[in-house]
Design a protein around this motif. Sequence first.
Motif: not given
Length: 90
Positions: A6-8, A13-18
Amino acid sequence: MTTGKNSTVADGLLHRYVSRLSRTATGSFHAATTLTDVLALQAPPASLVKPDVLLTALIGPLRPLLDRPQFTPAERELLRNLEEAAASPE
């Protein structure tokens, strides 16, 4: 069906930052070159979290998002001619 972990919160946060960095790259040469270098395997992924890149992403795109394509006067004329040709009966 696929299974996996499952995603953490960190993944989110990494997805939103990228995503933010990608959007910023549309109006920032610095963000665009950094992101391109990482995607082209010319720079390590860690270069995306250097302080200057973080600041660039924080500031965001330097140009406003376009609501439609921007064309040169010659391109507009070409489009106008194409529309007129399509509208006129043969």
